[in-house]
Design a protein around this motif. Structure first.
Motif, PDB file in Angstrom:
ATOM      1  N   GLN A 166      -5.740  -9.215 -10.698  1.00  0.00           N
ATOM      2  CA  GLN A 166      -4.283  -9.141 -10.557  1.00  0.00           C
ATOM      3  C   GLN A 166      -3.817  -7.690 -10.626  1.00  0.00           C
ATOM      4  OE1 GLN A 166      -2.439 -11.950  -9.836  1.00  0.00           O
ATOM      5  NE2 GLN A 166      -1.044 -10.301  -9.272  1.00  0.00           N
ATOM      6  N   TRP A 167      -4.445  -6.923 -11.511  1.00  0.00           N
ATOM      7  CA  TRP A 167      -4.119  -5.489 -11.623  1.00  0.00           C
ATOM      8  C   TRP A 167      -4.457  -4.760 -10.325  1.00  0.00           C
ATOM      9  CZ3 TRP A 167      -7.459  -1.267 -11.410  1.00  0.00           C
ATOM     10  CH2 TRP A 167      -6.876  -0.030 -11.735  1.00  0.00           C
ATOM     11  N   LEU A 168      -5.618  -5.112  -9.737  1.00  0.00           N
ATOM     12  CA  LEU A 168      -6.016  -4.487  -8.461  1.00  0.00           C
ATOM     13  C   LEU A 168      -4.983  -4.777  -7.372  1.00  0.00           C
ATOM     14  CD1 LEU A 168      -9.864  -5.039  -7.970  1.00  0.00           C
ATOM     15  CD2 LEU A 168      -8.676  -2.858  -8.069  1.00  0.00           C
ATOM     16  N   ILE A 169      -4.532  -6.035  -7.319  1.00  0.00           N
ATOM     17  CA  ILE A 169      -3.532  -6.430  -6.315  1.00  0.00           C
ATOM     18  C   ILE A 169      -2.238  -5.631  -6.528  1.00  0.00           C
ATOM     19  CG2 ILE A 169      -2.091  -8.342  -5.478  1.00  0.00           C
ATOM     20  CD1 ILE A 169      -4.934  -8.903  -4.822  1.00  0.00           C
ATOM     21  N   ASP A 170      -1.816  -5.582  -7.798  1.00  0.00           N
ATOM     22  CA  ASP A 170      -0.546  -4.895  -8.104  1.00  0.00           C
ATOM     23  C   ASP A 170      -0.610  -3.427  -7.709  1.00  0.00           C
ATOM     24  OD1 ASP A 170       0.448  -7.209  -9.077  1.00  0.00           O
ATOM     25  OD2 ASP A 170       0.195  -6.715 -11.201  1.00  0.00           O
ATOM     26  N   ILE A 171      -1.702  -2.770  -8.119  1.00  0.00           N
ATOM     27  CA  ILE A 171      -1.760  -1.311  -7.982  1.00  0.00           C
ATOM     28  C   ILE A 171      -2.034  -0.892  -6.535  1.00  0.00           C
ATOM     29  CG2 ILE A 171      -4.207  -0.801  -8.407  1.00  0.00           C
ATOM     30  CD1 ILE A 171      -3.036   1.168 -10.590  1.00  0.00           C
ATOM     31  N   SER A 172      -2.581  -1.804  -5.742  1.00  0.00           N
ATOM     32  CA  SER A 172      -2.878  -1.437  -4.354  1.00  0.00           C
ATOM     33  C   SER A 172      -1.800  -1.916  -3.387  1.00  0.00           C
ATOM     34  CB  SER A 172      -4.246  -1.987  -3.939  1.00  0.00           C
ATOM     35  OG  SER A 172      -4.314  -3.364  -4.147  1.00  0.00           O
ATOM     36  N   SER A 173      -0.724  -2.503  -3.919  1.00  0.00           N
ATOM     37  CA  SER A 173       0.280  -3.099  -3.029  1.00  0.00           C
ATOM     38  C   SER A 173       0.926  -2.056  -2.121  1.00  0.00           C
ATOM     39  CB  SER A 173       1.336  -3.842  -3.840  1.00  0.00           C
ATOM     40  OG  SER A 173       1.927  -2.966  -4.757  1.00  0.00           O
ATOM     41  N   GLN A 174       1.057  -0.824  -2.580  1.00  0.00           N
ATOM     42  CA  GLN A 174       1.711   0.179  -1.742  1.00  0.00           C
ATOM     43  C   GLN A 174       0.850   0.613  -0.560  1.00  0.00           C
ATOM     44  OE1 GLN A 174       1.669   4.020  -4.347  1.00  0.00           O
ATOM     45  NE2 GLN A 174       1.850   4.637  -2.226  1.00  0.00           N
ATOM     46  N   PHE A 175      -0.471   0.361  -0.644  1.00  0.00           N
ATOM     47  CA  PHE A 175      -1.351   0.761   0.452  1.00  0.00           C
ATOM     48  C   PHE A 175      -1.427  -0.303   1.548  1.00  0.00           C
ATOM     49  CE2 PHE A 175      -3.463   2.742  -3.364  1.00  0.00           C
ATOM     50  CZ  PHE A 175      -2.983   4.006  -3.123  1.00  0.00           C
TER      51      PHE A 175
END
Lengths: 200, 95
Positions: free
Chosen positions: A182-191
């Motif tokens: 979930q953290w990976l999804i959140d932090i990569s959302s801008q890319f």
């Protein structure tokens, strides 16, 4: 009447998510992929036998470098300790085969269900990693084959750079896989993300 | 923020480590007095200067690392494995 125990089905902690693609301004920058479950063992050398174990299995004993063997990949975890990840199709035979090769000089711990592998790739893969990983992953510092244990988002992670593209495999303990994902999804959302599930 | 040179992993941030206290205390003999054991378990010096201490590399190789650190400047003079004897400087830190 004898009651029959329910049939348990082996699942991965990330087995229930639906694949999705969510573009950002520049399209999809990061591909996240839950990798198929593989047989894993942690290998320990007995006191003073680390060199013998490394020689028997043709492993790299120094830190920071994965060894690609015929049927498995090896990551040095600590002095005299390795994580072995099988590529073979017969996972049940992996641990006994390794145990046989190091009989008397080392011992193993079966870890097949202990870790989940998430593959991070795409144009912005290194940017994503730099947001959570304190190691210097710049191409001038590390290259294909690099591996290290560290922490991302306060979760213990084994990082393996599979390719110079770059492609990273992140091995996370199964109990932490869901919040880490979930953290990976959140932090990569801008890319912009493409997430797929190759697990079971 | 400290940067600690783990003998196995190399230089890593302090967040990967957990401080584990004085590395100079030695367990007394089994027949030592109760007071000696009390001091061994509970009593610690609080030096102003160089201190040899344990840091556990929880976020990396999970080995115990011995560190010589200055308690005022936080300069790290040396790191090593548990079995290593590390030199402790006589003088204060460089800066």
């Amino acid at each position: 009447m004898v009651e029959r125990a329910p049939d348990f089905v082996a699942v991965t902690p990330l087995g229930d998510f639906e694949p999705f693609t969510r573009g950002a301004g520049d399209g999809v920058g990061v591909n996240l992929s839950v990798q198929p479950a593989r047989a894993m063992v942690q290998l320990f050398a007995r006191n003073g036998k680390a060199d013998d174990v490394a020689k028997n299995l043709k492993l790299e004993a120094r830190p920071g470098q994965a060894t690609i063997c015929k049927n498995f990949v090896t990551f040095p975890l600590s002095s005299g300790q390795w994580l072995l990840v099988s590529n073979a199709d017969d996972p049940e035979k992996f641990a006994p085969a390794i145990e046989k090769k190091i009989s008397g000089i080392g011992y193993i711990s079966e870890q097949s269900d202990a870790r989940i592998c998430i593959r991070v790739s795409g144009l912005k893969a290194r940017d994503l990693m730099s947001r959570g990983c304190r190691l210097d992953l710049h191409e001038s510092v590390i290259s294909k084959g690099f591996c290290a244990q560290t922490q991302m988002a306060q979760v213990g992670v084994l990082i393996h750079q599979v390719d110079d593209a770059p492609i990273y495999d992140l091995y996370v303990y199964a109990g932490f896989a869901k919040p880490f994902w979930q953290w990976l999804i959140d932090i990569s959302s801008q890319f912009g993300i493409s997430a797929e599930n190759k697990g079971e | 923020m400290h940067q600690i040179d783990c003998p196995w992993c190399g230089v890593r941030d302090e967040t990967e480590f957990q401080y584990q206290g004085d590395a100079t205390v030695i367990r007394p003999a089994p027949d030592a007095s109760e007071e000696t054991f009390f001091k061994y378990v509970y009593v610690r010096d609080n030096p102003k200067g160089w201190h040899t201490e344990w840091w556990h590399h929880l976020g990396g190789c999970r080995q115990w690392v011995k560190v010589v650190r200055h308690t005022v400047s936080h300069e790290i003079h040396a790191t090593g494995r548990a079995q290593d004897k590390l030199p402790v400087p006589d003088e204060g830190p460089k800066s």
